[in-house]
Scaffold this motif. Structure first.
Motif, mmCIF file in Angstrom:
data_model
loop_
_atom_site.group_PDB
_atom_site.id
_atom_site.type_symbol
_atom_site.label_atom_id
_atom_site.label_comp_id
_atom_site.label_asym_id
_atom_site.label_seq_id
_atom_site.Cartn_x
_atom_site.Cartn_y
_atom_site.Cartn_z
ATOM 1 N N GLU A 35 -3.062 2.314 3.389
ATOM 2 C CA GLU A 35 -2.165 1.554 4.252
ATOM 3 C C GLU A 35 -0.864 2.312 4.412
ATOM 4 O OE1 GLU A 35 -0.819 -2.743 4.678
ATOM 5 O OE2 GLU A 35 -2.089 -2.788 2.894
ATOM 6 N N LYS A 36 -0.329 2.302 5.632
ATOM 7 C CA LYS A 36 0.970 2.935 5.879
ATOM 8 C C LYS A 36 1.791 2.006 6.760
ATOM 9 C CE LYS A 36 0.129 7.231 4.284
ATOM 10 N NZ LYS A 36 0.928 7.940 3.298
ATOM 11 N N THR A 37 3.107 2.091 6.632
ATOM 12 C CA THR A 37 3.989 1.345 7.529
ATOM 13 C C THR A 37 4.954 2.309 8.190
ATOM 14 O OG1 THR A 37 3.894 -0.631 6.161
ATOM 15 C CG2 THR A 37 5.724 -0.471 7.692
ATOM 16 N N PHE A 38 5.148 2.141 9.483
ATOM 17 C CA PHE A 38 6.115 2.940 10.223
ATOM 18 C C PHE A 38 7.138 2.023 10.857
ATOM 19 C CE2 PHE A 38 2.197 5.278 10.182
ATOM 20 C CZ PHE A 38 2.580 6.586 9.949
ATOM 21 N N LYS A 39 8.384 2.430 10.802
ATOM 22 C CA LYS A 39 9.396 1.746 11.599
ATOM 23 C C LYS A 39 9.019 1.915 13.068
ATOM 24 C CE LYS A 39 14.204 2.382 12.772
ATOM 25 N NZ LYS A 39 15.363 3.253 12.581
ATOM 26 N N ASN A 77 -4.318 -1.913 13.150
ATOM 27 C CA ASN A 77 -2.894 -1.777 13.431
ATOM 28 C C ASN A 77 -2.303 -3.167 13.547
ATOM 29 O OD1 ASN A 77 -0.383 -0.777 14.359
ATOM 30 N ND2 ASN A 77 -1.018 -1.171 16.469
ATOM 31 N N GLU A 78 -1.240 -3.446 12.794
ATOM 32 C CA GLU A 78 -0.612 -4.757 12.901
ATOM 33 C C GLU A 78 0.882 -4.602 13.130
ATOM 34 O OE1 GLU A 78 -1.094 -7.391 13.838
ATOM 35 O OE2 GLU A 78 -0.028 -8.980 12.847
ATOM 36 N N PHE A 79 1.366 -5.388 14.104
ATOM 37 C CA PHE A 79 2.779 -5.389 14.464
ATOM 38 C C PHE A 79 3.477 -6.413 13.570
ATOM 39 C CE2 PHE A 79 6.167 -7.018 17.320
ATOM 40 C CZ PHE A 79 6.829 -5.830 17.588
ATOM 41 N N VAL A 80 4.500 -5.983 12.850
ATOM 42 C CA VAL A 80 5.237 -6.872 11.948
ATOM 43 C C VAL A 80 6.682 -6.918 12.406
ATOM 44 C CG1 VAL A 80 6.003 -7.241 9.574
ATOM 45 C CG2 VAL A 80 3.743 -6.269 10.007
ATOM 46 N N LYS A 81 7.182 -8.121 12.676
ATOM 47 C CA LYS A 81 8.570 -8.202 13.125
ATOM 48 C C LYS A 81 9.121 -9.601 12.933
ATOM 49 C CE LYS A 81 11.547 -7.515 17.143
ATOM 50 N NZ LYS A 81 12.352 -8.705 16.803
ATOM 51 N N PRO A 82 10.212 -9.726 12.171
ATOM 52 C CA PRO A 82 10.903 -11.018 12.168
ATOM 53 C C PRO A 82 11.520 -11.221 13.550
ATOM 54 C CG PRO A 82 11.791 -9.518 10.479
ATOM 55 C CD PRO A 82 10.916 -8.705 11.391
ATOM 56 N N GLN A 112 14.104 -6.004 12.586
ATOM 57 C CA GLN A 112 13.465 -4.714 12.818
ATOM 58 C C GLN A 112 11.939 -4.873 12.921
ATOM 59 O OE1 GLN A 112 14.798 -1.391 13.048
ATOM 60 N NE2 GLN A 112 12.658 -1.068 13.581
ATOM 61 N N ARG A 116 2.254 -1.754 10.816
ATOM 62 C CA ARG A 116 1.521 -1.594 9.551
ATOM 63 C C ARG A 116 0.103 -1.205 9.915
ATOM 64 N NH1 ARG A 116 2.375 -6.051 4.720
ATOM 65 N NH2 ARG A 116 1.240 -4.623 3.383
ATOM 66 N N PHE A 146 8.056 -3.240 12.741
ATOM 67 C CA PHE A 146 7.298 -2.214 12.031
ATOM 68 C C PHE A 146 5.846 -2.239 12.499
ATOM 69 C CE2 PHE A 146 10.691 -3.615 9.222
ATOM 70 C CZ PHE A 146 11.225 -2.421 8.762
ATOM 71 N N GLU A 201 8.916 5.257 15.631
ATOM 72 C CA GLU A 201 8.623 6.534 14.983
ATOM 73 C C GLU A 201 7.497 7.245 15.725
ATOM 74 O OE1 GLU A 201 9.912 8.188 11.931
ATOM 75 O OE2 GLU A 201 11.471 6.963 12.840
#
Lengths: 319, 188
Positions: free
Chosen positions: B53-57, B27-32, B36, B40, B38, B60
Motif C-alpha cells: 500500500e502507498k499513499t500520495f499527496k 486506487n482510493e481517493f481520501v479527502k476530508p 488535503q 491511497r 490523498f 504528486e
C-alpha cells in the motif's frame, strides 16, 4: 452492466425521494424557508483544498458553486431569516468510493443558534433523514486525536504522527512536506482517528484548530483559541460540516486573500474573491450558524452501501 | 520521461516505485471535506508479485513504467534463456529464469505466450491458459476403472506433472489448465 444503465437501484431511488420529502416536511414544520441560489457564479471558493469546476458561459467564464454558502449568507444579510437549500454542488477532481464531483448538499442556516444549538439541530435533521433515533458521541478535535489516534493535535510533531502511522501499518504520505502541519493532521485524522468512530453512532467533532477554521468564527476555550466548527461522522464516513459563522467582513476578506495566496503558492488557480459576500458581511450578517450535509452519503448510511455509486443514478464516468 | 499525476491513477496503470515496475491494483481517493486530498493505492510489484500500500499527496507525479504486454511465440531454451519471437517482425527476445519461473514447466515450442516487456525486455512470461502436452511417463492404465475417479501423477513433455485419471496412458496428449495446474481432458 451496460454503461447507459443507472448504478443506483430502484430501491435507492425510492429511499432518496422519501428522504427528500421527509427533510422538506421537517424544515417546513420548523418554518425554515427553502431557497434557491445560482449554481453558476462569477466568483467561487478560495479554499486551498477545494477546486471549482470552471465553465464558459457565452463570452464570459464562471464557476460552478462548491456549496451555496456565500449566496445564502447574502440572503441572510438581506433579512431572509432561517433558510435551507438542497443544492447540487460541484468539486473538480473529487472522485472515489465516497466522492463524486457532482453531489447533493443540504445546507441550512438558523439565526441566533450557536455551535451547540446547530449541532443539536444537525442530529435532529440526521434522525429525520435516516428515519431513526440516533445515538451520539461527541469529541473535541484534540481529544479525538489524542485518545483515538494517540497524537497531539495542538502541538503537532510530525515525527509523532509518523510513528503512530507506522505502528498502525498505514503508509506514509509521499509528497507531503514536513511543515504542512494541517496536511499531516488531515491524513492522520482520516486514517487513524475517523475509522475508529462507532459505525452505529453519529460522532460529532468540534473545536477545530484555528488553522482549520474555514468560514467559522474563532472562539475561546480553556486551552486557547479554537474554530467554532463541527463535523459529523458515521463510522469513518464524514457526513456534515457546520460553523458558527464568521461575521467580520475584514477578517473574511483577509482569509479569502490568504487562501488565494496559498492556492497560488501551491500552483493552483483561484477564482476571484466573492466581494458580494464581503459587502453583505459589512452590511451585517445576523448572528447565526450554518450546516452542510452530504445527502448522498447519508443515503449510503441509510442503505448500508460502501460505494457512492450505489446511491447515484449516473456517477461521473456515466454522466 | 513520462509521468502520471495522482488524478490519472486507476487500476491497471503501470508506475515505477522504488526502482521496480508496479501495477495499480486499487486506487482510493481520501479527502476530508475541508482538507488535503490523498490517493491511497494498492500496487503489485511486477517482478516479485508482492502487493503493498502507498499513499500520495494529491497532485504528486510518479514515473510511468515502460511496460507493455505482447504476444510472442516460444522457440526454445538454451538452459540460461528462454527464447521468444515476435511473429510479425521476427525479432527474437530472451527471457531469463525469473521471468519464466511460473511458466517454464508449461512452455512448448511454437506456443503463443503473453510476455510482459519492461524497457523492452521480458519481465514475465505467462503460459497460455490451456496447453496440449504429451505424457512422457505415467503408471500403466487400469482397464475398467473409468468411473471411480481415481488419479495418478503423469509427467508431461515440458516438465510439469499433473494428476490424470487412471485410464490415461503414457504417450497420450492431454489438455491442461496452466492457471490451476490441472488436467482438463484427453486430446484424441
Amino acid at each position: 452492466m451496460a454503461a447507459w444503465r443507472p448504478t443506483a437501484s430502484q430501491a435507492a431511488r425510492v429511499a432518496r425521494a422519501q428522504m427528500l420529502a421527509r427533510l422538506r416536511a421537517h424544515f417546513s414544520s420548523e418554518h425554515v424557508l427553502e431557497v434557491e441560489t445560482p449554481m453558476l457564479s462569477a466568483s467561487g471558493t478560495t479554499d486551498p483544498h477545494i477546486d471549482s469546476a470552471t465553465v464558459t458561459c457565452g463570452s464570459a467564464s464562471g464557476y460552478l458553486h462548491t456549496s451555496p454558502e456565500f449566496a445564502m449568507k447574502r440572503l441572510l444579510a438581506d433579512g431572509c431569516g432561517d433558510c435551507y437549500q438542497i443544492a447540487r454542488v460541484f468539486r473538480a477532481g473529487e472522485s472515489g468510493h465516497r466522492h463524486n464531483p457532482e453531489f447533493t448538499l443540504l445546507e441550512w442556516y438558523r439565526l441566533g443558534f450557536d455551535l451547540a444549538a446547530i449541532s443539536a439541530d444537525l442530529v435532529a435533521v440526521l434522525a429525520v433523514a435516516l428515519d431513526r433515533e440516533l445515538i451520539c458521541d461527541c469529541w473535541s478535535f484534540e481529544s479525538a486525536c489524542k485518545q483515538l489516534g494517540g497524537f497531539d493535535a495542538r502541538n503537532v510533531e510530525v515525527n509523532q504522527i509518523v510513528r503512530k502511522l507506522q505502528d498502525a501499518n498505514v503508509p506514509l504520505p509521499i509528497g507531503l512536506d514536513n511543515d504542512d502541519v494541517d496536511g499531516w493532521l488531515d491524513y492522520a485524522f482520516s486514517t487513524l482517528v475517523a475509522p475508529r468512530f462507532d459505525p452505529a453512532h453519529v460522532t460529532l467533532v468540534n473545536a477545530y484548530p484555528p488553522s482549520q477554521a474555514s468560514l467559522a468564527a474563532i472562539g475561546e476555550s480553556d486551552d486557547g483559541p479554537v474554530a467554532l466548527r463541527v463535523e459529523a461522522y458515521v463510522g469513518g464516513l464524514e457526513l456534515a460540516n457546520g460553523f458558527e459563522e464568521l461575521r467580520d467582513a475584514t477578517e473574511q476578506r483577509a482569509r479569502f486573500d490568504a487562501e488565494r495566496a496559498r492556492r497560488a503558492s501551491l500552483g493552483h488557480t483561484a477564482p476571484p474573491r466573492d466581494d458580494h459576500l464581503i459587502s453583505a458581511l459589512a452590511h451585517g450578517l445576523p448572528a447565526c450558524s450554518g450546516m452542510a450535509v452530504g445527502l448522498d452519503r447519508v443515503l449510503m448510511v441509510a442503505l448500508g452501501e460502501a460505494h457512492i455509486e450505489s446511491v447515484l443514478n449516473f456517477p461521473w464516468g456515466r454522466a | 520521461m513520462a509521468t502520471y499525476s495522482t488524478n490519472e491513477f486507476k487500476s491497471g496503470l503501470r508506475i515505477m516505485l522504488d526502482n521496480d515496475p508496479h501495477v495499480i491494483v486499487e486506487n482510493e481517493f481520501v479527502k476530508p471535506g475541508k482538507g488535503q486530498a490523498f490517493s491511497r493505492v494498492r500496487v503489485r510489484n511486477l517482478k516479485t508479485a508482492r502487493v503493498v500500500e502507498k499513499t500520495f499527496k494529491s497532485g504528486e507525479s510518479v514515473e510511468a513504467a515502460d511496460v507493455m504486454d505482447v504476444e510472442l511465440q516460444y522457440l526454445y531454451t538454451d538452459g540460461e534463456f528462454w527464447h521468444f519471437m515476435n511473429t510479425t517482425t521476427f525479432e527474437q527476445l530472451g527471457a531469463d529464469a525469473s521471468a519464466v519461473a511460473n511458466s517454464k514447466m508449461w512452455l512448448k515450442e511454437e506456443d503463443m505466450c503473453q510476455v510482459t516487456l519492461w524497457n523492452g525486455s521480458p519481465l514475465i512470461v505467462q503460459a497460455p491458459n490451456f496447453v496440449e502436452l504429451t505424457i512422457v511417463e505415467t503408471d500403466p492404465g487400469l482397464r475398467g476403472d473409468t468411473a471411480n475417479g481415481g488419479t495418478k501423477p503423469a509427467h508431461l513433455e515440458t516438465g510439469a506433472t499433473v494428476k490424470v485419471p487412471l485410464f490415461i496412458e503414457q504417450g497420450e496428449v492431454v489438455r491442461c489448465d496452466t492457471r490451476t495446474g490441472e488436467y482438463v481432458s484427453r486430446v484424441k
